[in-house]
Design an enzyme around this catalytic site. Structure first.
Site, mmCIF file in Angstrom:
data_model
loop_
_atom_site.group_PDB
_atom_site.id
_atom_site.type_symbol
_atom_site.label_atom_id
_atom_site.label_comp_id
_atom_site.label_asym_id
_atom_site.label_seq_id
_atom_site.Cartn_x
_atom_site.Cartn_y
_atom_site.Cartn_z
ATOM 1 N N CYS A 276 -31.656 37.366 22.679
ATOM 2 C CA CYS A 276 -30.890 37.735 21.476
ATOM 3 C C CYS A 276 -31.079 39.193 21.089
ATOM 4 C CB CYS A 276 -31.272 36.826 20.329
ATOM 5 S SG CYS A 276 -30.942 35.100 20.711
ATOM 6 N N HIS B 255 -29.020 40.172 14.194
ATOM 7 C CA HIS B 255 -28.707 39.055 15.071
ATOM 8 C C HIS B 255 -28.521 37.813 14.202
ATOM 9 C CE1 HIS B 255 -28.896 35.892 17.911
ATOM 10 N NE2 HIS B 255 -30.135 35.558 17.624
ATOM 11 N N ASN C 246 -25.489 30.789 16.232
ATOM 12 C CA ASN C 246 -26.243 31.811 16.964
ATOM 13 C C ASN C 246 -25.629 31.979 18.360
ATOM 14 O OD1 ASN C 246 -28.100 33.170 18.570
ATOM 15 N ND2 ASN C 246 -29.890 32.068 17.773
HETATM 16 N N1 ACO Z 1 -30.841 17.434 11.402
HETATM 17 C C1 ACO Z 1 -31.599 16.689 10.572
HETATM 18 N N2 ACO Z 1 -32.938 16.777 10.528
HETATM 19 C C2 ACO Z 1 -33.525 17.670 11.357
HETATM 20 C C3 ACO Z 1 -32.804 18.474 12.247
HETATM 21 C C4 ACO Z 1 -31.395 18.327 12.236
HETATM 22 N N3 ACO Z 1 -30.604 19.059 13.048
HETATM 23 N N4 ACO Z 1 -33.654 19.268 12.929
HETATM 24 C C5 ACO Z 1 -34.888 18.972 12.471
HETATM 25 N N5 ACO Z 1 -34.811 18.003 11.529
HETATM 26 C C6 ACO Z 1 -35.909 17.397 10.771
HETATM 27 C C7 ACO Z 1 -37.196 17.431 11.538
HETATM 28 O O1 ACO Z 1 -37.330 16.305 12.376
HETATM 29 C C8 ACO Z 1 -38.196 17.415 10.410
HETATM 30 O O2 ACO Z 1 -38.333 16.087 9.944
HETATM 31 P P1 ACO Z 1 -39.786 15.473 9.658
HETATM 32 O O3 ACO Z 1 -40.360 16.320 8.567
HETATM 33 O O4 ACO Z 1 -39.485 14.063 9.252
HETATM 34 O O5 ACO Z 1 -40.539 15.604 10.937
HETATM 35 C C9 ACO Z 1 -37.518 18.199 9.301
HETATM 36 O O6 ACO Z 1 -36.122 18.190 9.607
HETATM 37 C C10 ACO Z 1 -38.004 19.626 9.195
HETATM 38 O O7 ACO Z 1 -38.031 20.178 10.521
HETATM 39 P P2 ACO Z 1 -38.475 21.663 10.768
HETATM 40 O O8 ACO Z 1 -38.442 21.937 12.235
HETATM 41 O O9 ACO Z 1 -39.770 21.883 10.022
HETATM 42 O O10 ACO Z 1 -37.304 22.456 10.034
HETATM 43 P P3 ACO Z 1 -37.291 23.939 9.534
HETATM 44 O O11 ACO Z 1 -37.213 23.977 8.060
HETATM 45 O O12 ACO Z 1 -38.336 24.776 10.210
HETATM 46 O O13 ACO Z 1 -35.867 24.442 10.065
HETATM 47 C C11 ACO Z 1 -34.950 25.714 11.881
HETATM 48 C C12 ACO Z 1 -35.611 24.412 11.458
HETATM 49 C C13 ACO Z 1 -33.607 25.800 11.164
HETATM 50 C C14 ACO Z 1 -34.744 25.677 13.380
HETATM 51 C C15 ACO Z 1 -35.831 26.926 11.463
HETATM 52 O O14 ACO Z 1 -37.145 26.722 11.900
HETATM 53 C C16 ACO Z 1 -35.328 28.225 12.045
HETATM 54 O O15 ACO Z 1 -34.270 28.700 11.704
HETATM 55 N N6 ACO Z 1 -36.091 28.851 12.939
HETATM 56 C C17 ACO Z 1 -35.653 30.087 13.614
HETATM 57 C C18 ACO Z 1 -34.953 29.672 14.860
HETATM 58 C C19 ACO Z 1 -34.163 30.778 15.488
HETATM 59 O O16 ACO Z 1 -33.558 31.557 14.816
HETATM 60 N N7 ACO Z 1 -34.150 30.762 16.796
HETATM 61 C C20 ACO Z 1 -33.312 31.613 17.558
HETATM 62 C C21 ACO Z 1 -33.958 32.900 17.870
HETATM 63 S S1 ACO Z 1 -32.916 33.871 18.766
HETATM 64 C C22 ACO Z 1 -32.935 33.595 20.468
HETATM 65 O O17 ACO Z 1 -33.429 34.400 21.196
HETATM 66 C C23 ACO Z 1 -32.321 32.347 21.018
#
Ligand code: ACO
Length: 334
Positions: free
Chosen positions: A118, A259, A289
């Protein structure tokens, strides 16, 4: 004094973008994995994403974006000296840029792929600029394009909701004054395991004594919370460093162009830099993304909507797998 001007200056004179025609909204995605529009939109800001069908190769959307950028710059494919394709999802691991060169008819141009996930567009912008500053080339076509849907684990709701497919392109040309005002690029391979699309070899015995590894790439794995923490801490640092090199303050930034990974990351970075939300460009809702495509795609939409005007100062930053991250401060237009 803007950062190191060895030879000529660089101007970004055209942009373009292309996305596949098929859209999948959050409601549709909830038929694929257990999720909801409410969860996805509140945690990420994403409402829908475009996905490439099996007949749409990366080179097709990349070439469309490139053609638009050439048209805006008012040049023909024959004027291009160098084509850089920033991608992690090539049609061919040997490189896809040459196929784009051929389909554009850019027969004078040398073409190669660049991989920095990214961060690929920002790394490509700085790479392209060095060829121009040294006087080696005067016109560079830089494309950021990815079809991550090929490599997403569509049974993993923690990652599959985040990504979309697309392409964006810019034309960089030699110019009397330098519009790339400052940059800072960084890598940290010690945290590589946070985000992977890794090759997994399977042993294959060729003879009694010779065994090689022959396997495939395994779908994307990600530690979302750690990637979030990394982005929110490191991205403001590199933007501040690049602004310092450009001899600019944050108040002189017209647009923050990050990004497009997650709206919450965009908001947190803007807040840390004290950049008001009306200066933050976002197309997360429509595209998700799109990896190396996200910055030029958002740039192109904002230019065509008339938001970004010639001379505007843009603070751009990419971040992602590697880990890699980097910022480039530039002025739009000639
Ligand atoms: N739908 C419903 N529930 C979900 C989903 C979904 N799609 N995904 C996860 N959950 C649940 C999980 O199971 C968890 O439930 P639990 O507490 O019962 O176990 C709960 O939601 C919270 O999960 P987290 O993983 O803690 O969620 P978080 O608040 O961290 O959000 C996210 C996740 C959106 C992915 C966030 O961590 C984020 O944006 N991270 C950055 C990711 C990113 O930008 N990556 C790309 C980088 S660029 C590249 O090079 C590709």
């Amino acid at each position: 004094m803007p950062q190191q001007q060895l030879g000529l200056g660089v101007a970004i004179t055209g942009c373009g973008s292309a996305v596949p025609s098929t859209a999948l909204d959050n409601e549709g995605l909830s038929q694929v994995v257990e999720t909801s529009d409410e969860w996805i939109s509140s945690r990420t800001g994403i409402l829908r994403r475009r996905l490439a069908d099996p007949q749409t190769p990366l080179r097709a959307i990349a070439a469309t974006a490139a053609q638009q950028a050439l048209e805006m710059a008012g040049i023909t494919p024959l004027d291009v000296d160098l084509i850089i394709l920033a991608t992690s999802t090539p049609d061919d691991l040997f490189g896809t840029a040459s196929q784009i060169q051929a389909s554009l008819g850019a027969s004078s141009a040398v073409a190669f792929d660049l991989t920095a996930a990214c961060s690929g567009f920002v790394f490509g912008l700085v790479t392209a600029s060095q060829f121009i500053r040294t006087g080696a080339y005067s016109t560079v076509l830089l494309i950021g394009a990815d079809i991550l849907s090929r490599w997403v684990d569509w049974s993993d709701r923690r990652t599959c909701v985040l990504f979309g497919d697309g392409a964006g392109a810019v034309v960089l040309q030699a110019h009397t004054s330098d519009r790339l005002l400052g940059f800072e690029l960084r890598s940290d391979g010690s945290q590589n395991e946070l985000l992977n699309l890794a090759y997994q070899p399977e042993p294959k015995a060729l003879t009694d004594t010779v065994t090689i590894g022959q396997g495939t790439f395994h779908p994307i794995t990600m530690n979302g919370q750690e990637v979030y923490r990394f982005a929110v801490k490191r991205v403001p640092e590199v933007i501040e460093k690049a602004l310092f090199r450009a001899n600019l303050t944050v108040n002189q930034v017209d647009w923050l162009l990050l990004h497009q990974a997650n709206q919450r990351i965009l908001d947190a970075v803007a807040q840390r830099l004290s950049i008001p939300s009306h200066k933050v460009l976002s197309n997360m809702a429509d595209h998700g993304n799109t990896s190396a495509a996200s910055i030029p795609l958002a740039l192109d939409e904002a230019v065509r909507q008339g938001k970004i005007q010639p001379g505007d100062v843009i603070a751009s930053a990419g971040f992602g797998a590697g880990l890699t991250w980097g910022a480039a401060i530039f002025q739009w237009g000639r």
